[in-house]
Design an enzyme around this catalytic site. Sequence first.
Site, mmCIF file in Angstrom:
data_model
loop_
_atom_site.group_PDB
_atom_site.id
_atom_site.type_symbol
_atom_site.label_atom_id
_atom_site.label_comp_id
_atom_site.label_asym_id
_atom_site.label_seq_id
_atom_site.Cartn_x
_atom_site.Cartn_y
_atom_site.Cartn_z
ATOM 1 N N SER A 148 0.853 -1.185 0.000
ATOM 2 C CA SER A 148 0.000 0.000 0.000
ATOM 3 C C SER A 148 0.888 1.234 0.000
ATOM 4 C CB SER A 148 -0.893 0.007 1.247
ATOM 5 O OG SER A 148 -1.534 1.264 1.432
ATOM 6 N N TYR A 161 -1.100 -0.911 10.136
ATOM 7 C CA TYR A 161 -1.235 -1.278 8.720
ATOM 8 C C TYR A 161 -0.062 -0.734 7.915
ATOM 9 C CZ TYR A 161 -3.371 -1.521 4.042
ATOM 10 O OH TYR A 161 -3.635 -1.772 2.715
#
Length: 256
Positions: A148, A161
């Site tokens: 990401s 995350y």
Amino acid sequence: MTTSQFSLEGETVVVTGSSSGLGKAMVERFAEDGANVVVTSRELDNVEPVASAINEGDADGRALALECDVRNRGSVDELVDQTVSEFGSLDVFINNAGASFQAPVAEISENGWKTIVDINLHGTFHGCQAAGEYMRDNGGGKIINIASVAGQRGSRQMSPYGAAKAAVINFTSSLAADWAEDDIWVNCIAPGLVATEGVKSQMGVDDDADAIDRSRADRTIGRPEEVADLAQFLASPASSYIVGETMTIKGTPRLE
């Protein structure tokens, strides 16, 4: 124009976390291109409809639904074994399963932190190791890790995350260097904002993927199929000189 270098016809592709979102778009794309696909998630009920829709549609490839919890190494080993038993090979393995939540760092529990790191980082490690074990003994293959942009530059209220995805990016480079001699291509995709159900529910984004105009350059939200396009390229022979790279897909740069 020659397009055969982009084809995955007859190959076997596993995509973890493919009941919805990016993973679902990938298995649908690969099956349309003639690849046999394995659709996985922690709940079999979530992936059986995806596999059935592929098998009942016009796709040239076949789909197999399998339950797999990427946090459990034995479950991932079983996923590889069942894939090879069904289709006779494993050519591409995509570590897409992931999870996240939003919270200030001061409010994140130890269990919350460990859960996100376990799914995103340890799950990727398990997938790479299990797939790599087969590929080293069977002529190589392609591994694609889904990270990401949060792993490249951080993200507010998503620190576990972002940290896990940063580790995935670094792990990709290290693994690619170690396994290139075995003809295993390891690469990574770092998506920005994509109109999936998960993004809508967690980040309050209300863009409809079908309404996003792919012909426009000036945008900062993408469609799941656009990430699937990049995954298909990295999985295909067309990407043969790309090893250990993280390819960012996030639309128009916003300069300070």
